[in-house]
Design a protein around this motif. Structure first.
Motif, PDB file in Angstrom:
ATOM      1  N   ARG A   1     -12.251  -8.052 -31.599  1.00 55.65           N
ATOM      2  CA  ARG A   1     -13.622  -8.569 -31.692  1.00 55.65           C
ATOM      3  C   ARG A   1     -13.585 -10.035 -32.115  1.00 55.65           C
ATOM      4  N   ALA A   2     -14.600 -10.742 -31.725  1.00 62.43           N
ATOM      5  CA  ALA A   2     -14.648 -12.184 -32.001  1.00 62.43           C
ATOM      6  C   ALA A   2     -14.566 -12.467 -33.501  1.00 62.43           C
ATOM      7  N   GLU A   3     -15.294 -11.670 -34.314  1.00 63.56           N
ATOM      8  CA  GLU A   3     -15.330 -11.980 -35.753  1.00 63.56           C
ATOM      9  C   GLU A   3     -13.927 -11.954 -36.352  1.00 63.56           C
ATOM     10  N   THR A   4     -13.147 -10.970 -35.939  1.00 66.09           N
ATOM     11  CA  THR A   4     -11.808 -10.815 -36.526  1.00 66.09           C
ATOM     12  C   THR A   4     -10.887 -11.932 -36.045  1.00 66.09           C
ATOM     13  N   HIS A   5     -10.842 -12.125 -34.728  1.00 65.88           N
ATOM     14  CA  HIS A   5      -9.965 -13.151 -34.156  1.00 65.88           C
ATOM     15  C   HIS A   5     -10.310 -14.517 -34.738  1.00 65.88           C
ATOM     16  N   ASP A   6     -11.616 -14.839 -34.755  1.00 64.95           N
ATOM     17  CA  ASP A   6     -12.048 -16.160 -35.232  1.00 64.95           C
ATOM     18  C   ASP A   6     -11.766 -16.330 -36.721  1.00 64.95           C
ATOM     19  N   GLN A   7     -11.838 -15.237 -37.477  1.00 64.34           N
ATOM     20  CA  GLN A   7     -11.558 -15.322 -38.915  1.00 64.34           C
ATOM     21  C   GLN A   7     -10.093 -15.697 -39.133  1.00 64.34           C
ATOM     22  N   LEU A   8      -9.211 -15.178 -38.277  1.00 63.43           N
ATOM     23  CA  LEU A   8      -7.780 -15.460 -38.442  1.00 63.43           C
ATOM     24  C   LEU A   8      -7.403 -16.839 -37.906  1.00 63.43           C
ATOM     25  N   THR A   9      -8.050 -17.277 -36.838  1.00 61.49           N
ATOM     26  CA  THR A   9      -7.732 -18.609 -36.293  1.00 61.49           C
ATOM     27  C   THR A   9      -8.509 -19.702 -37.020  1.00 61.49           C
ATOM     28  N   ARG A  10      -9.569 -19.294 -37.705  1.00 58.34           N
ATOM     29  CA  ARG A  10     -10.483 -20.192 -38.411  1.00 58.34           C
ATOM     30  C   ARG A  10     -11.152 -21.183 -37.454  1.00 58.34           C
ATOM     31  N   ILE A  11     -11.295 -20.763 -36.208  1.00 51.96           N
ATOM     32  CA  ILE A  11     -12.007 -21.578 -35.233  1.00 51.96           C
ATOM     33  C   ILE A  11     -13.090 -20.703 -34.600  1.00 51.96           C
ATOM     34  N   LYS A  12     -14.344 -21.064 -34.869  1.00 55.92           N
ATOM     35  CA  LYS A  12     -15.457 -20.275 -34.335  1.00 55.92           C
ATOM     36  C   LYS A  12     -15.466 -20.431 -32.812  1.00 55.92           C
ATOM     37  N   GLY A  13     -15.617 -19.286 -32.143  1.00 53.31           N
ATOM     38  CA  GLY A  13     -15.656 -19.343 -30.686  1.00 53.31           C
ATOM     39  C   GLY A  13     -14.286 -19.253 -30.033  1.00 53.31           C
ATOM     40  N   SER A  14     -13.218 -19.147 -30.834  1.00 51.55           N
ATOM     41  CA  SER A  14     -11.864 -19.155 -30.255  1.00 51.55           C
ATOM     42  C   SER A  14     -11.581 -17.873 -29.476  1.00 51.55           C
ATOM     43  N   PHE A  15     -12.132 -16.747 -29.946  1.00 48.08           N
ATOM     44  CA  PHE A  15     -11.898 -15.488 -29.229  1.00 48.08           C
ATOM     45  C   PHE A  15     -12.460 -15.566 -27.814  1.00 48.08           C
ATOM     46  N   GLU A  16     -13.697 -16.062 -27.731  1.00 48.00           N
ATOM     47  CA  GLU A  16     -14.357 -16.159 -26.421  1.00 48.00           C
ATOM     48  C   GLU A  16     -13.547 -17.050 -25.483  1.00 48.00           C
ATOM     49  N   LYS A  17     -13.055 -18.168 -26.004  1.00 47.61           N
ATOM     50  CA  LYS A  17     -12.272 -19.099 -25.176  1.00 47.61           C
ATOM     51  C   LYS A  17     -10.950 -18.456 -24.755  1.00 47.61           C
ATOM     52  N   THR A  18     -10.294 -17.791 -25.706  1.00 44.15           N
ATOM     53  CA  THR A  18      -8.997 -17.180 -25.392  1.00 44.15           C
ATOM     54  C   THR A  18      -9.145 -16.099 -24.327  1.00 44.15           C
ATOM     55  N   VAL A  19     -10.176 -15.275 -24.475  1.00 40.76           N
ATOM     56  CA  VAL A  19     -10.384 -14.207 -23.484  1.00 40.76           C
ATOM     57  C   VAL A  19     -10.752 -14.810 -22.127  1.00 40.76           C
ATOM     58  N   ALA A  20     -11.554 -15.858 -22.141  1.00 46.80           N
ATOM     59  CA  ALA A  20     -11.881 -16.540 -20.878  1.00 46.80           C
ATOM     60  C   ALA A  20     -10.611 -17.107 -20.253  1.00 46.80           C
TER      61      ALA A  20
END
Lengths: 362, 97
Positions: free
Chosen positions: A133-152
């Motif tokens: 989920r975005a919240e978890t991934h972004d919490q670990l990368t500390r970059i908001k929106g990083s999950f969405e970009k990575t999945v894209a």
């Protein structure tokens, strides 16, 4: 190993030969420590030195190619953050090496960048995912929106027909999302590995270890989750880089790493400096005569010998580099390795007992 | 000028001691394993060596008759072509005769 004959496959024979003769087929260059993420458990430790210039990276690549390396991985930091990433990657291909790219995938959300990556004809691209989920991934990368970009980015790569592998370091934050992450990988037809070990930073800081999942989780992971996440396969009993011989792993043998300053290291985890690639004439000579490498190879054999003396030794995935960074001794057994080995041993004991006719464990 | 059979420029390959070698086909993310003789031949498929020159090399190295080596090379090159491991050249057919 061939399932029908139990004999090594032709590929395993060739790779096994390379391992026993210390012919490195793999090399990895950390082309920069620059990164567009701020991952809480990142092991990179920049020292503030000047990183290699692009011409110097080209010189390093030439020496690596002349040495006979087959697979060259570009990584970082974030490799695509290097301003000359594509020039460097093209040079890898021009020198006749198979290109692997390790990336967080963020910049690959841009289709134009993915088309440029495709034009390199990379062998494979590995992307790290930190949550389902975005919240978890972004919490670990500390970059908001990083999950969405990575999945894209992932979807773009798959749409272009490129081979993508996913990797997920297991942390206390994402440990309950492994099946969601697996679903994401499956939806894209991507192979995924879950890394059960969080390593200290290369400078020895133990801060990342605070993100380790606990022992109770890993007992359940190996006993129940592993097979479901890996197509029914049993947990591995050796390191992924072990060649099946007398050494624990391939450090200083089947490959090596070069950091952004040109320092040659026995592998990405074992950060002992062998030499600086910009200061040597050829890698061949260093590979044969380096005292650091001789010691590292001997240590890998000693590690295997010591593990073989333990009742749980056959179930260890042990990393000398992690041991040295975490405990100051490359042969010291660090807690994560011991926990994992104990849990995996139990899995094999249960299977063995269940296999005996009419007898089950108590 | 005749251009002889040439391995595909996208291939990466390495010989591994006397065990043979690996050929990586990035376009398809595949790895092929070649025997010691095959990897020697593959390494000589640079567009500059004729099949006869390669056959002479193989005959010397493996102590076989040159005619046999040439036949085997032609069969091997045909297999490589089938697997898309050769660069497209206009004179490939001529080079194999």
């Amino acid at each position: 190993m061939s399932e029908s004959t139990g004999q090594p496959t032709p590929y395993e024979k060739v790779v096994g030969k390379a391992f026993t003769e210390s012919i490195p087929l793999n090399a990895q260059i950390e082309i920069t420590y620059r990164c567009n993420h701020l991952c809480t458990f990142c092991y990179n430790s920049p020292t503030g030195q000047r990183e290699m210039t692009t011409p110097q990276i080209f010189e390093a690549l030439r020496k690596i190619s002349d040495f006979g390396v087959l697979y060259l991985t570009l990584t970082g930091g974030e490799a695509l953050c290097h301003k000359d990433f594509f020039k460097i990657a093209e040079e890898v291909r021009r020198l006749g090496m198979a290109l692997r790219i390790y990336t967080n995938g963020y910049l690959l959300a841009d289709r134009k960048i993915v088309k440029k990556v495709k034009a390199l004809k990379p062998f494979e691209i590995e992307i790290t995912v930190h949550g389902g989920r975005a919240e978890t991934h972004d919490q670990l990368t500390r970059i908001k929106g990083s999950f969405e970009k990575t999945v894209a980015g992932l979807r773009n790569l798959v749409d272009e027909g490129l081979k993508v592998n996913l990797k997920c370091p297991i942390t206390t934050l994402n440990k309950d999302e492994l099946f969601e992450i697996k679903e994401l990988a499956d939806s894209l037809g991507a192979y995924i590995t879950f890394d059960p070990v969080i390593t200290p930073k290369d400078d020895g800081s133990q801060d990342p270890l605070a993100l380790r999942a606990d022992e109770e989780f890993f007992k359940k992971y190996w006993a129940e989750h592993y097979a479901k996440l890996h197509g029914g396969r049993l947990p591995p009993r050796t390191n992924h880089c072990a060649g099946g011989g007398e050494a624990n792993c391939g450090t200083g043998r089947s490959g090596f790493t070069v950091d952004p300053y040109g320092n040659i290291l026995p592998c990405v985890a074992f950060r002992r400096q062998v030499a600086n690639i910009l200061e040597i004439e050829s890698l061949g000579e260093v590979w044969k005569s380096s005292e650091v490498l001789t010691e590292v190879r001997d240590l890998a054999v000693e590690a295997r010998t010591r593990l073989d003396e333990r009742p749980d030794g056959a179930f260890f995935q042990f990393c000398l580099g992690v041991a040295e960074t975490q405990l100051g001794d490359p042969l010291a057994v660090y807690p994560q390795a011991e926990i994992n080995a104990g849990a995996i041993k139990k899995v094999y004991e249960v299977i063995r007992i269940a296999d005996l006719k009419g007898r089950k464990s108590a | 000028m005749t251009q002889y059979a040439r391995r595909h420029p996208d291939c990466a390959f390495r010989e591994v001691a006397d065990e043979g070698g690996l050929v990586v086909l990035p376009g398809r993310a595949e790895v092929k394993v070649l025997s010691p003789t095959a990897i020697t031949i593959f390494s000589l498929l640079d567009g500059e060596h004729s099949p006869q020159e390669i056959a002479r090399r193989i005959a010397e190295e493996y102590e076989v008759a040159e005619a046999t080596a040439l036949e085997d090379i032609q069969a091997f090159v045909a297999q490589l072509a089938e697997h898309g491991m050769l660069a497209g050249t206009a004179d490939e057919e001529g080079a194999r005769e």
